[in-house]
Design an enzyme around this catalytic site. Structure first.
Site, PDB file in Angstrom:
ATOM      1  CG  ASP A   1      -1.732   7.889   0.568  1.00  0.00           C
ATOM      2  OD1 ASP A   1      -0.856   8.749   0.624  1.00  0.00           O
ATOM      3  OD2 ASP A   1      -2.452   7.892  -0.371  1.00  0.00           O
TER       4      ASP A   1
ATOM      5  CG  ASP B   1      -1.621   1.194   1.472  1.00  0.00           C
ATOM      6  OD1 ASP B   1      -2.381   1.640   0.424  1.00  0.00           O
ATOM      7  OD2 ASP B   1      -1.365   1.455   2.593  1.00  0.00           O
TER       8      ASP B   1
ATOM      9  CG  ASP C   1      -1.782   2.063   6.400  1.00  0.00           C
ATOM     10  OD1 ASP C   1      -1.982   1.595   5.360  1.00  0.00           O
ATOM     11  OD2 ASP C   1      -2.479   3.075   6.893  1.00  0.00           O
TER      12      ASP C   1
END
Length: 214
Positions: free
Chosen positions: A10, A8, A165
């Site tokens: 961001d 991922d 995250d």
């Protein structure tokens, strides 16, 4: 050793959470939408922009949602003229994995235009064999992004790992039959990540480098 690591963006590689939340709250104010809090926006980081806005403001009509999206894009680009801060150890991790011959990819809620711009600013494009964005596939947690990446690179699900995250990243991986690793320093907390049954959860990218370097 895995053949492919999919990241991922961001909240995983770059610390852009505050910027995303701030711009979204400002966009809502410009669109005269009902007030929301920082954590409401943090909760939807990882989803596509369209999907995320609908989750935060499910009661609003389409035209107001479109106004929020329009203002957000403008505000984010204005705030995004300098490179975002990479999490500690990020460049070292990418160099390590490339040196080991591991393929790297990105699966992100960003648009193609947004990812290309930020990869140019951060000079990171050369690390990744391929990337997928929210306007090229169904939004996370649907597995389409990962399925497309695996097919393009001719890698089996069992030979790949997804690093993210948020629960959207980890549930996307589970739906695609791909192992996952959560990072605790991003948008979602450890308890939320653990509920998605990742292989492990790390607190920083140096821990991740140690695991993937074995």
């Amino acid at each position: 050793m895995v053949k492919l690591v999919i990241f991922d963006w961001d909240g995983t590689l770059f610390d852009s959470i505050d910027k995303i939340c701030s711009c979204m709250l400002q966009a809502a104010e410009h669109a005269m939408a009902p007030k929301r809090e920082f954590h409401d926006i943090q909760n939807i980081i990882g989803l596509s922009l369209d999907e995320g806005i609908k989750v935060v403001w499910p009661e609003l009509p389409v035209d107001t949602l479109d106004k929020i999206k329009m203002h957000y894009k403008r505000l984010y680009v204005q705030a995004d003229q300098s490179p975002p801060l990479a999490y500690d150890g990020m460049f070292e991790l990418l160099e390590q994995l490339k040196g080991q011959g591991v393929l790297l990819a990105v699966a992100t809620g960003k648009t193609r235009r947004g990812l290309d711009r930020i990869m140019s600013l951060t000079e990171t494009g050369h690390y990744f064999a391929t990337t997928r964005c929210a306007d090229e596939a169904l939004s996370k947690p649907h597995p389409m992004m990962l399925e497309q990446i695996l097919a393009e690179l001719n890698v089996l699900p069992e030979d790949a790992v997804m690093v993210g995250d948020t629960e959207y990243d980890l549930n996307m991986a589970r739906a695609a039959g791909v192992a996952s690793i959560g990072v605790s320093y991003g948008a979602h907390d450890k308890k939320r990540l653990a509920s998605c049954q990742p292989q492990t959860i790390v607190d920083n990218l140096y821990q991740l480098a140690s695991i993937l370097g074995k």
